[in-house]
Design a protein around this motif. Structure first.
Motif, PDB file in Angstrom:
ATOM      1  N   GLY A 203     149.077  23.157  55.337  1.00 39.34           N
ATOM      2  CA  GLY A 203     148.143  23.909  54.495  1.00 39.34           C
ATOM      3  C   GLY A 203     148.810  24.590  53.316  1.00 39.34           C
ATOM      4  N   PHE A 204     150.106  24.895  53.443  1.00 40.45           N
ATOM      5  CA  PHE A 204     150.827  25.543  52.342  1.00 40.45           C
ATOM      6  C   PHE A 204     151.006  24.626  51.135  1.00 40.45           C
ATOM      7  N   PHE A 205     150.842  23.330  51.337  1.00 45.10           N
ATOM      8  CA  PHE A 205     151.100  22.370  50.258  1.00 45.10           C
ATOM      9  C   PHE A 205     149.820  21.924  49.544  1.00 45.10           C
ATOM     10  N   ILE A 206     148.671  22.512  49.907  1.00 43.38           N
ATOM     11  CA  ILE A 206     147.424  22.161  49.218  1.00 43.38           C
ATOM     12  C   ILE A 206     147.513  22.629  47.773  1.00 43.38           C
ATOM     13  N   PRO A 207     147.341  21.735  46.801  1.00 48.33           N
ATOM     14  CA  PRO A 207     147.444  22.130  45.391  1.00 48.33           C
ATOM     15  C   PRO A 207     146.378  23.152  45.012  1.00 48.33           C
ATOM     16  N   LYS A 208     146.705  24.007  44.086  1.00 49.51           N
ATOM     17  CA  LYS A 208     145.732  24.963  43.568  1.00 49.51           C
ATOM     18  C   LYS A 208     144.841  24.257  42.549  1.00 49.51           C
ATOM     19  N   PRO A 209     143.507  24.448  42.623  1.00 52.58           N
ATOM     20  CA  PRO A 209     142.620  23.814  41.641  1.00 52.58           C
ATOM     21  C   PRO A 209     142.853  24.395  40.254  1.00 52.58           C
ATOM     22  N   LYS A 210     142.775  23.531  39.258  1.00 53.34           N
ATOM     23  CA  LYS A 210     142.959  23.986  37.876  1.00 53.34           C
ATOM     24  C   LYS A 210     141.707  24.733  37.432  1.00 53.34           C
ATOM     25  N   GLU A 211     141.921  25.857  36.775  1.00 58.28           N
ATOM     26  CA  GLU A 211     140.794  26.689  36.373  1.00 58.28           C
ATOM     27  C   GLU A 211     139.864  25.978  35.406  1.00 58.28           C
ATOM     28  N   ASN A 212     140.413  25.134  34.553  1.00 56.91           N
ATOM     29  CA  ASN A 212     139.594  24.500  33.515  1.00 56.91           C
ATOM     30  C   ASN A 212     139.215  23.070  33.832  1.00 56.91           C
TER      31      ASN A 212
ATOM     32  N   THR B  35     144.626  28.599  52.169  1.00 60.52           N
ATOM     33  CA  THR B  35     145.927  28.363  52.801  1.00 60.52           C
ATOM     34  C   THR B  35     146.151  29.271  54.006  1.00 60.52           C
ATOM     35  N   TYR B  36     145.907  30.569  53.838  1.00 59.11           N
ATOM     36  CA  TYR B  36     146.154  31.516  54.932  1.00 59.11           C
ATOM     37  C   TYR B  36     145.122  31.386  56.045  1.00 59.11           C
ATOM     38  N   ILE B  37     143.892  31.011  55.695  1.00 59.49           N
ATOM     39  CA  ILE B  37     142.877  30.768  56.726  1.00 59.49           C
ATOM     40  C   ILE B  37     143.309  29.609  57.614  1.00 59.49           C
ATOM     41  N   LEU B  38     143.773  28.526  56.994  1.00 58.55           N
ATOM     42  CA  LEU B  38     144.251  27.374  57.755  1.00 58.55           C
ATOM     43  C   LEU B  38     145.450  27.748  58.627  1.00 58.55           C
ATOM     44  N   LEU B  39     146.384  28.520  58.078  1.00 56.62           N
ATOM     45  CA  LEU B  39     147.583  28.915  58.820  1.00 56.62           C
ATOM     46  C   LEU B  39     147.214  29.733  60.064  1.00 56.62           C
ATOM     47  N   ILE B  40     146.362  30.734  59.894  1.00 54.95           N
ATOM     48  CA  ILE B  40     146.023  31.637  61.003  1.00 54.95           C
ATOM     49  C   ILE B  40     145.263  30.904  62.105  1.00 54.95           C
ATOM     50  N   ILE B  41     144.193  30.201  61.715  1.00 55.83           N
ATOM     51  CA  ILE B  41     143.321  29.578  62.716  1.00 55.83           C
ATOM     52  C   ILE B  41     144.029  28.435  63.439  1.00 55.83           C
ATOM     53  N   LEU B  42     144.665  27.546  62.691  1.00 51.71           N
ATOM     54  CA  LEU B  42     145.313  26.392  63.323  1.00 51.71           C
ATOM     55  C   LEU B  42     146.493  26.807  64.194  1.00 51.71           C
ATOM     56  N   SER B  43     147.186  27.873  63.819  1.00 50.20           N
ATOM     57  CA  SER B  43     148.309  28.359  64.647  1.00 50.20           C
ATOM     58  C   SER B  43     147.797  28.905  65.972  1.00 50.20           C
ATOM     59  N   ILE B  44     146.732  29.709  65.928  1.00 51.55           N
ATOM     60  CA  ILE B  44     146.165  30.279  67.158  1.00 51.55           C
ATOM     61  C   ILE B  44     145.667  29.167  68.081  1.00 51.55           C
TER      62      ILE B  44
ATOM     63  N   LEU C 227     149.788  22.898  64.932  1.00 50.07           N
ATOM     64  CA  LEU C 227     150.819  23.728  64.299  1.00 50.07           C
ATOM     65  C   LEU C 227     151.387  23.029  63.061  1.00 50.07           C
ATOM     66  N   ILE C 228     151.521  21.714  63.132  1.00 51.71           N
ATOM     67  CA  ILE C 228     151.987  20.937  61.971  1.00 51.71           C
ATOM     68  C   ILE C 228     150.955  21.001  60.846  1.00 51.71           C
ATOM     69  N   ALA C 229     149.670  20.861  61.207  1.00 51.86           N
ATOM     70  CA  ALA C 229     148.598  20.934  60.203  1.00 51.86           C
ATOM     71  C   ALA C 229     148.574  22.304  59.531  1.00 51.86           C
ATOM     72  N   ALA C 230     148.835  23.366  60.306  1.00 52.75           N
ATOM     73  CA  ALA C 230     148.889  24.717  59.732  1.00 52.75           C
ATOM     74  C   ALA C 230     149.969  24.807  58.671  1.00 52.75           C
ATOM     75  N   PHE C 231     151.106  24.187  58.935  1.00 53.13           N
ATOM     76  CA  PHE C 231     152.221  24.172  57.978  1.00 53.13           C
ATOM     77  C   PHE C 231     151.846  23.386  56.722  1.00 53.13           C
TER      78      PHE C 231
ATOM     79  N   GLY D  65     133.299  32.175  55.560  1.00 50.77           N
ATOM     80  CA  GLY D  65     132.466  32.148  54.362  1.00 50.77           C
ATOM     81  C   GLY D  65     132.584  33.419  53.546  1.00 50.77           C
ATOM     82  N   PHE D  66     132.673  34.577  54.226  1.00 49.40           N
ATOM     83  CA  PHE D  66     132.779  35.852  53.518  1.00 49.40           C
ATOM     84  C   PHE D  66     134.194  36.132  53.028  1.00 49.40           C
ATOM     85  N   SER D  67     135.182  35.526  53.664  1.00 45.52           N
ATOM     86  CA  SER D  67     136.571  35.882  53.355  1.00 45.52           C
ATOM     87  C   SER D  67     137.361  34.806  52.630  1.00 45.52           C
ATOM     88  N   ILE D  68     136.772  33.623  52.452  1.00 49.34           N
ATOM     89  CA  ILE D  68     137.549  32.491  51.924  1.00 49.34           C
ATOM     90  C   ILE D  68     138.109  32.762  50.529  1.00 49.34           C
TER      91      ILE D  68
END
Length: 526
Positions: free
Chosen positions: A514-523, A410-419, A508-512, A401-404
């Protein structure tokens, strides 16, 4: 002497276009305060009720065998039936939440879940238990996905992900009830004969009711809270929207509702999905199905297809491991603790120990008696290790919650799911029952990424599709739970090691992914 309060007209707010104003700017004027905290607390409790109702049965079934003689297959079906109830109803609740309102759907559904849960505590056979547990989770499903949209829509873009993670932290605190309540209740030795319905009421039956009390509390609290302001705006109820915003402002700042610096929403618009009008003579069931179809189709359009498939796939994998394996967690963990208690100096792989148990071989190598004593409680160490898992969830949700917004989803998913994935693989190589139990616990901790995926999903869809999008992704998640729980039940006897190979590799597949999650549009119009 009165202090003049400057009233802000819509023309003074930052605009997206010359003809409309951004509702995000209006929502930001309510500030962040007590009202938001109440919504977050209630949302966290609603999330906890879903987890408790679906996974709490894992602590009930092993100790109910003295009263309801169930086979391993029947236990597996009962553990799965809650997820099936959620799967069947998720789409339906998502549709109702997007068309009728978030709060309006969740409050009565949670009350109904409470009623069915209480009735299920009096069940005396397999079929009664499976029917009433199905309907309990059928109704609890209304809150499991809708609440993410509900809590998110009381917060602007900047705070939305943090609010969802804060609710998830409270959900983690509530989830500590999973091992704590059985610890307090199941080890008590008492029984009450109820001759009228021919049952013996024991602690495990009381535990079912205690687990259901949060359903009732959430139902009452949701009736007190207002509807989501973004939903109200999306259906054109601008005066009601303004009333909710004024209430939020008053609670958060301590000022009068009349001091809210926005006095009109006439030029504030919310994109909404227009449902095609259908002939009045059309069969009501067909009409409902067509409306649901019209609400669902946009999620699989070119614009949202990638987001929908990715969120659904990731939820399937995470739930496959998190809840699919968790329903067997008390049983497997208790088996490890029993083995270590009887054989303190014996080192064996987790699957070797489970093989002894499944083949009814006592841990010192002798065959068990033909009459197997039924289990009515757990080893204390089982409760302690389970509690450690829930505390890990609380800490994990808090840190995320403090670091998201700093680290990124993307990196939160990569780190946690890999571990967690690597920990699952290591379960097949560790010969200490205690240490393998801890690595099994870390494997299940991957569930803290579920709200991260939900937060990403909420960001990617407009208001009128948000609840349905989360509902569909979580529906696939529950499918993963059913697949995971049945896979464990089957492979424990056939090829136990594959349980941990499949679960670890899947994360490990789910962690990978995570890199393909689209970025939300600002507007994006929220």
């Amino acid at each position: 002497m009165t202090i003049p309060v400057k009233q802000i007209n819509d023309a003074e707010l930052p605009t997206q276009t010359s003809s409309s104003i951004n509702f995000e700017d209006v929502l930001a004027e309510t500030k962040l305060g007590k009202f938001n905290y109440v919504v977050i607390i209630v949302s966290g409790l609603v999330l906890a009720t879903t987890l408790i109702e679906t996974l709490g049965i894992s602590y009930v079934l092993p100790v109910s065998n003295c009263d309801i003689m169930l086979t391993t297959t029947e236990k597996g079906l009962i553990k799965s039936i809650g997820f099936i109830g959620i799967i069947i109803s998720s789409h339906f609740w998502g549709f109702l939440a997007d068309t009728s309102g978030r709060r309006k759907i969740m409050a009565p559904a949670l009350f109904s879940a409470f009623i069915f849960a209480v009735i299920s505590s009096f069940c005396t056979n397999f079929w009664m238990l499976i029917i009433f547990r199905f309907f309990t989770c059928f109704f609890i499903s209304a809150g499991s996905a809708t609440i993410y949209a509900y809590v998110g829509e009381f917060h602007c873009n900047k705070l939305r992900s943090k609010a969802i993670m804060a609710a998830s932290t409270l959900f983690g605190i509530g989830a500590t009830c999973l091992p704590l309540l059985p610890w307090l209740i199941l080890n008590e030795k008492w029984s009450i004969e109820i001759d009228a319905i021919n049952i013996t009421y024991k602690p495990w039956r009381l535990l079912i009711i205690i687990y259901a009390i949060p359903d009732l509390i959430c139902s009452i609290l949701l009736w007190i809270l207002p509807e989501s302001p973004k939903f109200l705006l999306s259906i054109g109820k601008k005066e009601e929207t303004l009333s909710v915003l004024r209430t939020m402002y008053s609670f958060n700042t301590g000022k009068s509702k009349h001091d809210f610096p926005v006095n009109t929403l006439e030029r504030c618009f919310e994109k909404n999905h227009t449902i095609k009008k259908l002939p009045p003579s059309l069969n009501p069931v067909i009409k409902l199905l067509k409306i649901i179809q019209s609400q669902t189709t946009p999620l699989f359009s070119i614009k949202y297809l990638k987001s929908t498939l990715l969120a659904s796939t990731m939820q399937f994998i995470i739930f496959f491991t998190m809840q699919g394996l968790y329903v067997w967690y008390p049983y497997i963990l208790n088996t490890l603790n029993e083995f270590e208690k009887i054989n303190p100096n014996n080192s064996s792989l987790i699957c070797e120990i489970m093989s002894f148990k499944e083949n009814k071989i006592i841990f010192n190598g002798y065959q068990k008696d033909s009459e197997i004593k039924c289990q009515e409680d757990f080893e204390i160490k089982t409760y302690i290790t389970s509690l450690i898992l829930e505390i890990f969830y609380v800490v994990g949700f808090t840190v995320i919650g403090f670091s998201i917004n700093i680290i990124g989803k993307t990196y939160i998913l990569l780190i946690i799911l890999s571990i967690c994935g690597i920990s699952g693989l290591l379960c097949n190589f560790i010969t200490s029952p205690t240490i393998s139990g801890y690595f099994y616990t870390i494997l299940l901790a991957g569930g803290i990424t579920v709200p991260v995926v939900n937060a990403a999903t909420v960001d990617l869809y407009p208001t009128n599709l948000r609840a349905m999008a989360v509902s569909i992704s979580l529906m696939f998640g529950r499918l993963g739970s059913v697949a995971g729980s049945n896979m464990v039940g089957f492979l424990l006897n056939v090829n136990c090691r594959m349980v941990f190979y499949i679960s670890g590799c899947s994360l490990l597949i789910a962690a990978f992914f995570g890199f393909f999650i689209p970025k939300p549009k600002e507007n994006i119009v929220i």
